[in-house]
Design an enzyme around this catalytic site. Structure first.
Site, mmCIF file in Angstrom:
data_model
loop_
_atom_site.group_PDB
_atom_site.id
_atom_site.type_symbol
_atom_site.label_atom_id
_atom_site.label_comp_id
_atom_site.label_asym_id
_atom_site.label_seq_id
_atom_site.Cartn_x
_atom_site.Cartn_y
_atom_site.Cartn_z
ATOM 1 N N ARG A 196 26.750 36.553 67.703
ATOM 2 C CA ARG A 196 27.171 36.810 66.318
ATOM 3 C C ARG A 196 28.636 37.265 66.286
ATOM 4 O O ARG A 196 29.410 36.828 65.430
ATOM 5 C CB ARG A 196 26.242 37.868 65.717
ATOM 6 N N LYS B 198 20.267 43.210 56.392
ATOM 7 C CA LYS B 198 20.055 44.650 56.320
ATOM 8 C C LYS B 198 19.992 45.095 54.863
ATOM 9 O O LYS B 198 20.723 44.588 54.013
ATOM 10 C CB LYS B 198 21.192 45.389 57.032
ATOM 11 N N HIS C 108 28.186 41.622 55.754
ATOM 12 C CA HIS C 108 28.689 42.987 55.837
ATOM 13 C C HIS C 108 28.870 43.550 54.426
ATOM 14 O O HIS C 108 29.421 42.887 53.547
ATOM 15 C CB HIS C 108 30.045 43.028 56.554
ATOM 16 N N TYR D 8 37.157 42.480 63.703
ATOM 17 C CA TYR D 8 37.346 41.206 64.401
ATOM 18 C C TYR D 8 38.811 40.794 64.462
ATOM 19 O O TYR D 8 39.190 39.992 65.301
ATOM 20 C CB TYR D 8 36.487 40.114 63.744
ATOM 21 N N HIS E 255 23.345 39.390 70.382
ATOM 22 C CA HIS E 255 24.204 39.896 69.301
ATOM 23 C C HIS E 255 25.667 39.549 69.557
ATOM 24 O O HIS E 255 26.452 39.404 68.615
ATOM 25 C CB HIS E 255 24.033 41.405 69.155
ATOM 26 N N ARG F 128 21.797 37.672 62.893
ATOM 27 C CA ARG F 128 21.214 38.663 63.790
ATOM 28 C C ARG F 128 19.889 38.096 64.312
ATOM 29 O O ARG F 128 19.271 37.243 63.667
ATOM 30 C CB ARG F 128 20.937 39.984 63.063
#
Length: 318
Positions: free
Chosen positions: A265, A194, A288, A297, A262, A169
């Site tokens: 990514r 995150k 994730h 995806y 983004h 990111r």
């Protein structure tokens, strides 16, 4: 001529609690004025509905005694007003946040707001770039000849190379320090993503070269704990600068508006999957928390396969 009095949408006890909540969001949660304004607007809309629904401005007791049918009636009314599912979900989320605040303040729990499911949001698939376009975006050569200092062009290319070549990111790339730089033979990065979740990301040779090329001509000295990527005056680099660089590249390469940093990514994940990468590994690389987040995806890849099939297979048009 006297102005007409404002229309009350809440009894005095609830109005006072709402003002206290908005102050809490602004001061303690440090939300931006626009975010606080959006929360205020959504909750006011809910209270205005309840005023018509109950025939009088609601008080604290009314919020605590809400039934699921009251919340569903609100959602139905807003949908009839033309609100889209995403806006409905935002309004429901704001109202739930207000109800949780009231509960923490000892004004009772409103189970109805949690019991009612929000509208189903249409799933929007990530829009990756084609491999060739992604490579051009992440290459300093693409912008060669611009009237910009070479180190700035190298910096932008290195950040974008990390987004595409390592799946970072922007915030993760700009959070790297000098000691994190993948140089001198280092083939991995430790990234804090995150939720302060740490992960190790392998760095391929072209990405490492992009970072090394940038550091070789960077005019600002720095210690190991200083930011790896800096602005024109040596201070921390704003994500907006990289977004501007991407905007310029979109125009130069004829890319759609969906081509953002983004999206690189997304391209990283989609291209890995298309080359046989397994979902669990891609989940780890992206950081994730849930595999279900990564599974989107597979739909992107299937969409691309169908596009290729439709355009190339002899029987696809018949």
């Amino acid at each position: 001529m006297n102005a007409s009095p404002p229309i009350l949408v809440a009894a005095s006890d609830l109005a006072a609690a709402k003002a206290q909540w908005l102050a809490y969001l602004a001061v303690e949660r440090r939300m931006s004025p626009k975010t606080v304004e959006a929360y205020d607007r959504d909750v006011t809309s809910f209270l205005r509905f309840l005023t018509g629904h109950f025939g009088e401005p609601p008080g604290l007791d009314d919020i605590a005694s809400l039934a699921p049918r009251d919340v569903r009636a609100f959602l139905a009314a807003r949908r009839a007003d033309g609100l889209k599912p995403r806006s409905l979900m935002r309004a429901l989320a704001a109202t739930r946040a207000f109800a949780r605040f009231l509960e923490r303040q000892g004004h009772g729990a409103s189970a109805a707001l949690s019991a009612v499911r929000g509208p189903k949001l249409p799933q929007s698939l990530p829009k990756p770039l084609a491999p060739e376009a992604a490579r051009k975006v992440a290459s300093a050569d693409t912008r060669m000849g611009e009237a910009r200092e070479p180190w700035i062009l190298a910096r932008d290319a290195a950040v974008l190379a990390l987004c595409y070549g390592a799946g970072l990111r922007i915030s993760e790339a700009l959070g790297l320090t000098r000691k994190d730089a993948p140089v001198s033979g280092r083939d991995s990065l430790t990234v804090i993503g995150k939720g302060n979740k740490m992960r190790s990301v392998p760095v391929i040779a072209p990405v490492a070269r992009a970072v090394e090329d940038y550091l070789k001509i960077l005019p600002f000295p720095g210690g190991p704990d200083d930011p790896l990527f800096v602005g024109a005056r040596g201070g921390p680099l704003s994500p907006r600068i990289i977004q501007y660089a991407m905007q310029h590249l979109r125009g130069a390469l004829g890319l759609p508006d969906s081509a953002t940093p983004h999206a690189l990514r997304h391209s990283f994940a989609t291209h890995l999957l298309g080359r046989g990468g397994d979902l669990r590994s891609i989940q780890e690389l992206l950081g994730h928390a849930s595999l279900s987040t990564t599974q989107i995806y597979t739909k992107v890849d299937a969409t691309e396969l169908m596009r290729v099939y439709q355009s190339a297979h002899p029987r696809a048009r018949g």
